[in-house]
Design a protein around this motif. Structure first.
Motif, mmCIF file in Angstrom:
data_model
loop_
_atom_site.group_PDB
_atom_site.id
_atom_site.type_symbol
_atom_site.label_atom_id
_atom_site.label_comp_id
_atom_site.label_asym_id
_atom_site.label_seq_id
_atom_site.Cartn_x
_atom_site.Cartn_y
_atom_site.Cartn_z
ATOM 1 N N LYS A 33 0.795 -1.261 0.024
ATOM 2 C CA LYS A 33 -0.009 -0.042 -0.043
ATOM 3 C C LYS A 33 0.886 1.177 0.057
ATOM 4 O O LYS A 33 0.588 2.214 -0.756
ATOM 5 N N CYS A 34 2.043 1.324 0.884
ATOM 6 C CA CYS A 34 2.623 2.564 1.037
ATOM 7 C C CYS A 34 4.212 2.227 0.910
ATOM 8 O O CYS A 34 4.812 3.301 1.104
ATOM 9 N N ASN A 35 4.599 1.138 0.200
ATOM 10 C CA ASN A 35 6.082 0.951 -0.081
ATOM 11 C C ASN A 35 6.770 1.085 1.224
ATOM 12 O O ASN A 35 7.882 1.559 1.200
ATOM 13 N N ASN A 36 6.224 0.597 2.256
ATOM 14 C CA ASN A 36 7.245 0.522 3.542
ATOM 15 C C ASN A 36 7.684 1.946 3.858
ATOM 16 O O ASN A 36 8.925 2.159 4.317
ATOM 17 N N ALA A 37 6.580 2.908 3.925
ATOM 18 C CA ALA A 37 7.170 4.415 4.219
ATOM 19 C C ALA A 37 7.717 4.368 5.495
ATOM 20 O O ALA A 37 8.465 5.256 5.752
ATOM 21 N N CYS A 38 7.072 3.554 6.419
ATOM 22 C CA CYS A 38 7.532 3.698 7.874
ATOM 23 C C CYS A 38 8.982 3.601 7.926
ATOM 24 O O CYS A 38 9.856 3.882 9.169
ATOM 25 N N LEU A 39 9.681 2.647 7.120
ATOM 26 C CA LEU A 39 11.019 2.656 7.185
ATOM 27 C C LEU A 39 12.172 3.518 6.627
ATOM 28 O O LEU A 39 13.148 3.358 6.858
ATOM 29 N N LEU A 287 -15.084 13.509 -5.689
ATOM 30 C CA LEU A 287 -13.757 13.702 -5.711
ATOM 31 C C LEU A 287 -12.848 12.517 -5.020
ATOM 32 O O LEU A 287 -13.301 11.904 -4.249
ATOM 33 N N SER A 288 -11.676 12.190 -5.784
ATOM 34 C CA SER A 288 -10.720 10.995 -5.328
ATOM 35 C C SER A 288 -9.580 11.496 -5.161
ATOM 36 O O SER A 288 -8.807 12.238 -5.788
ATOM 37 N N GLY A 289 -8.917 11.186 -4.201
ATOM 38 C CA GLY A 289 -7.384 11.482 -3.845
ATOM 39 C C GLY A 289 -6.368 10.509 -4.104
ATOM 40 O O GLY A 289 -6.456 9.377 -3.764
ATOM 41 N N GLU A 290 -5.509 11.027 -5.001
ATOM 42 C CA GLU A 290 -4.435 9.885 -5.447
ATOM 43 C C GLU A 290 -3.400 10.129 -4.358
ATOM 44 O O GLU A 290 -2.634 11.117 -4.055
ATOM 45 N N GLU A 291 -3.232 9.045 -3.918
ATOM 46 C CA GLU A 291 -2.348 9.125 -2.434
ATOM 47 C C GLU A 291 -0.914 8.483 -2.573
ATOM 48 O O GLU A 291 0.027 9.156 -3.131
ATOM 49 N N ASN A 292 -0.763 7.157 -2.616
ATOM 50 C CA ASN A 292 0.787 6.331 -2.619
ATOM 51 C C ASN A 292 1.152 6.368 -3.965
ATOM 52 O O ASN A 292 1.354 5.201 -4.260
ATOM 53 N N PHE A 293 0.996 7.225 -4.855
ATOM 54 C CA PHE A 293 1.261 6.896 -6.281
ATOM 55 C C PHE A 293 2.825 6.518 -6.526
ATOM 56 O O PHE A 293 3.345 6.001 -7.589
ATOM 57 N N ASP A 294 3.673 6.910 -5.509
ATOM 58 C CA ASP A 294 5.062 6.919 -5.534
ATOM 59 C C ASP A 294 5.623 5.330 -5.651
ATOM 60 O O ASP A 294 6.414 4.937 -6.241
ATOM 61 N N SER A 295 4.453 4.393 -5.234
ATOM 62 C CA SER A 295 4.705 2.909 -5.102
ATOM 63 C C SER A 295 4.753 2.452 -6.438
ATOM 64 O O SER A 295 5.218 1.028 -6.870
ATOM 65 N N TYR A 296 4.480 3.298 -7.674
ATOM 66 C CA TYR A 296 4.151 2.672 -8.914
ATOM 67 C C TYR A 296 5.408 3.154 -9.838
ATOM 68 O O TYR A 296 5.358 2.601 -11.320
ATOM 69 N N ALA A 388 0.951 11.261 5.002
ATOM 70 C CA ALA A 388 2.663 10.722 5.371
ATOM 71 C C ALA A 388 2.811 11.363 6.881
ATOM 72 O O ALA A 388 2.391 12.672 6.847
ATOM 73 N N ARG A 389 3.794 10.814 7.455
ATOM 74 C CA ARG A 389 4.281 11.678 8.855
ATOM 75 C C ARG A 389 4.958 12.474 8.502
ATOM 76 O O ARG A 389 5.830 12.683 7.554
ATOM 77 N N MET A 485 2.486 17.452 10.666
ATOM 78 C CA MET A 485 1.623 16.728 11.682
ATOM 79 C C MET A 485 1.668 15.247 11.561
ATOM 80 O O MET A 485 2.604 14.834 10.625
ATOM 81 N N ASP A 486 0.847 14.277 12.377
ATOM 82 C CA ASP A 486 1.071 12.927 12.521
ATOM 83 C C ASP A 486 0.200 12.357 11.542
ATOM 84 O O ASP A 486 -0.827 11.978 11.739
ATOM 85 N N ARG A 487 0.498 12.186 10.182
ATOM 86 C CA ARG A 487 -0.185 11.577 9.072
ATOM 87 C C ARG A 487 -1.593 11.899 8.858
ATOM 88 O O ARG A 487 -2.476 11.663 9.248
ATOM 89 N N PRO A 488 -1.820 13.148 8.604
ATOM 90 C CA PRO A 488 -3.291 13.867 8.214
ATOM 91 C C PRO A 488 -3.960 13.205 7.013
ATOM 92 O O PRO A 488 -3.501 12.882 6.075
ATOM 93 N N GLU A 489 -5.055 12.506 7.648
ATOM 94 C CA GLU A 489 -5.696 11.732 6.529
ATOM 95 C C GLU A 489 -7.012 12.441 5.986
ATOM 96 O O GLU A 489 -7.039 13.811 5.604
ATOM 97 N N ASP A 490 -8.239 11.968 6.460
ATOM 98 C CA ASP A 490 -9.420 12.676 5.964
ATOM 99 C C ASP A 490 -9.493 13.981 6.753
ATOM 100 O O ASP A 490 -9.292 14.160 8.181
#
Length: 701
Positions: A33-39, A287-296, A388-389, A485-490
């Motif tokens: 989902k997020c390409n191991n972003a936490c590492l 409306l739709s948000g493109e999020e972890n597009f970096d994974s591709y 993202a954090r 901020m600490d991972r702002p989502e919705d």
């Protein structure tokens, strides 16, 4: 492409996050989902001051414009049912603002252990799926056959890992409607039989490209409040995939930063990927948000790519081995990644209209966007989080005003305006030590301001052009001193009060050496369970540049080892809640929160929770439902005036494989395997797999 290029299975212990995740969160989800972003090292290396000096007083723009309550604009909606029109005009994910006689009572359920494969609802309620991964949208599509999946079939079937959800009854006939949802990402090992990896690994990538994007599906029901059935061959049925043409609009459209060998105009993009949350607009679009597009993408070794965590190495899904545009080192495709990371707008009533990507709303890892129309000025605000954090909260304000009934005009409102980023100041900053101790004044609270990045076609960021600000928005916000901020989502405004609520999912790097320290808006070091912040703009004016704020929740289990805060409500009386993700509102103004993950001390399945916002009930958290093993709760729609609730169940049985599934959701066959990890079962001649699904919950009896 070879078998080795895909995620190894079943030895998932080799996954990078295997020894790092704790609690319910899956190392598989982290990888896919997020390409191991936490590492990864923090992408945000700016030296922003998290809190500025006490804000200077600001004169409300409303006063400067001379706008008074007597100049109020009547806000209408287009394409909505009469029951939902009023609420949706103010908030797209809400239904029936203050509907007379509406009652939605339930006894909160107990948390469900994370090894239980059940969808759990309160007594007096039933659940059933509306549509599942692989269900055909058209009569010429084949029935779902997991052993014989093809690119052509998946392009005509419901996609995988549904996230944001909109249920839109028709204006003049609420027994018919349309469903719209995102398909965020795929899990190859759970989706495909093992022999396909060696027989035709290229097919896996192409099928997966068709399994993402969005779905539009017509619905029908017998009466209001009864379950929906999806319609095969519905006139509005549509699949949007990685191959669907999108139109770039806004100030950056046509920029040299967005041109490729396939699109020398910089105005047409194929596809949308990793779409997370979203919003429904008063003019009837999604409306739709493109999020972890970096994974591709395979990136380049430049700071611009690194700030978006796009690496110069093979991507997790290996799509660049099938389509050269996903490798930005290939000549002519250097800018392809710059064409993802936007808010997408889709008209679900027009199946032939090209969806659009809005450059005016900036480029970052969009969780989603939610609209509020100012009832006095008619200007439109879109509120957004960068998931993202240590990233930021944003606001866009339209240049032009909403005009009731003029859909063509209203669909241009997000193309021109001003983009802002938030800065927060704490009232008790000196007392914050990262241990979660509530300040002496009894609240986490303070003031804030919206820092303007753009003014129409003009950049307000020194040293950056308008195109650079909108394509490299993270860097622009860095320069303007935004608050990490600490991972702002919705981020969503209440349809009743106009107050804005932001879900901050977690951040286990807060307070770690070399990372940002705790502050009053993010007061807990190693913030495993996340929090929810409430923002009140000056005069409830969408154009205001100042606001006050307070924390509604500091999430967690009151019996656990994290400090918690529920706005003064007795922690012993709340449902434990962790990792808030998506938010929505009911007709009474209560906040509803869906969750994504739980820390090691909770070990419970994700769920959907109702939270009181007023009076003695403020901060009261009540769990309504729980999703199955290894699943995430997404896209809540609260139709409490109809005694209905809808959620998208994403990645059930995430840690399993095609041959050894961990879940049988939503079919649960054989029944004896419910609540257990078990070997493969057979049903109607096909393998029983977990299938991400849209679920409806309704009162029964």
């Amino acid at each position: 492409m070879s078998e080795k290029t895909l995620l190894p299975n079943p030895t998932r212990r080799f996954l990078p996050m295997w020894n790092h995740v704790k609690g319910k969160r899956s190392a598989v989800t982290c990888a896919l989902k997020c390409n191991n972003a936490c590492l990864e090292p923090d992408a945000n290396c700016s030296n922003n001051s998290y809190f500025k000096d006490i804000l200077e007083s600001t004169i409300s723009r409303r006063a400067a414009l001379g706008v008074t309550a007597g100049a109020a604009i009547v806000i209408g909606t287009e394409g909505l049912s009469p029951q939902s029109a009023e609420a949706a005009s103010q908030n797209p994910n809400s239904w029936g603002r203050g509907t007379s006689g509406a009652h939605f009572n339930f006894k909160p359920i107990a948390p469900v252990s994370s090894d239980v494969d059940e969808f759990t609802v309160p007594k007096g309620f039933k659940w059933e799926p509306v549509i599942r991964w692989g269900d055909p949208l058209f009569s010429h599509a084949p029935a779902f056959d997991p052993y014989h999946q093809t690119e052509e079939a998946q392009a005509l079937q419901f996609g995988y890992n549904n996230d944001y959800l909109a249920i839109i009854p028709d204006t003049h006939n609420p027994l018919h409607g349309v469903l719209v949802c995102n398909h965020e990402y795929i899990n190859e090992q759970a989706m495909y039989p093992a022999d396909l990896f060696s027989v035709d690994p290229y097919a896996i990538a192409r099928i997966s490209m068709m399994a993402q994007g969005l779905s539009v599906v017509e619905l029908t029901r017998k009466k209001v409040g009864s379950p929906w059935t999806y319609v095969v061959d519905g006139a509005r049925n549509r699949r949007i995939t990685t191959d669907t043409p999108f139109t770039l609009v806004g100030p950056a459209a046509g920029s040299d930063l967005l041109k490729t060998v396939d699109d020398p105009t910089g105005t047409v993009v194929l596809g949308t990927n990793n779409n997370c949350s979203g919003g429904y607009t008063p003019w009837g679009t999604v409306l739709s948000g493109e999020e972890n597009f970096d994974s591709y993408f395979v990136g380049q070794n430049t700071e611009r790519f690194k700030r978006y965590t796009i690496k110069n190495q093979r991507s997790p899904h290996g799509w660049e081995e099938v389509d050269p545009r996903f490798n930005t080192n290939n000549p002519g495709y250097e800018n392809e990644a710059h064409r993802f990371g936007y808010i997408v707008e889709l008209d679900p009533q027009n199946p032939t209209a090209a969806p659009r990507k809005h450059t005016a709303l900036g480029r970052f890892k969009h969780e989603g966007a939610n609209i509020h129309v100012d009832p006095v000025t008619g200007r439109v605000a879109a509120y957004m989080g960068d998931d993202a954090r240590f990233e930021y909260i944003y606001k866009f304000v339209s240049r032009d005003r909403y005009i009731e009934g003029n859909k063509a005009h209203n669909m241009t409102l997000l193309e021109n305006g001003s983009l802002y980023v938030a800065v927060f100041t704490g009232n008790s900053e000196a007392e914050i030590d990262g241990n979660g101790t509530v300040p002496a004044d009894g609240n986490y609270d303070g003031a804030g301001r919206w820092v303007q990045l753009t003014d129409g076609n003009r950049s307000l960021v020194p040293g950056m052009s308008i195109e650079e600000v909108l394509v490299f928005t993270r860097q622009a916000a860095d320069l303007m001193g935004a608050t990490k901020m600490d991972r702002p989502e919705d981020v969503e405004p209440s349809p009743i009060t106009g107050k804005i609520y932001a879900a901050l999912t977690n951040n286990n790097q807060r307070g770690v050496s070399g990372s940002a320290a705790a502050d009053e808006a993010n007061p807990r070091n190693n913030n495993r369970s996340g929090h929810v912040i409430e923002m009140i703009e000056d005069g409830n004016d969408v154009e205001a540049t100042s606001f006050t704020w307070n924390l509604l929740l500091l999430c967690g289990d009151p019996q656990g080892d994290e400090p918690v805060y529920f706005s003064g409500f007795d922690p012993a009386k709340v449902s434990p809640i962790s990792c808030p993700d998506n938010v929505a509102f009911d007709s009474k103004g209560n906040l509803w929160i869906s969750t994504d993950g739980a820390p090691d001390k909770i070990q419970k399945n994700d769920g959907l929770f109702r939270v009181g916002l007023d009076g003695t009930n403020r901060g009261n958290v009540e769990q309504f439902l729980s999703v199955p093993i290894e699943a995430e709760t997404c896209g809540p729609v609260i139709a409490d005036h109809e005694n209905m609730v809808y959620v998208a169940v994403q990645h059930p049985g995430e840690d399993g494989s095609f041959d050894q599934p961990h879940s049988y959701f939503p079919d649960y066959v054989p029944s004896g395997n419910r609540g257990k990890k078990s070997t493969v079962a057979r049903h109607h001649g096909t393998v029983a797999l977990p299938r991400p699904s849209i679920v409806q919950v309704y009162k029964h009896g």
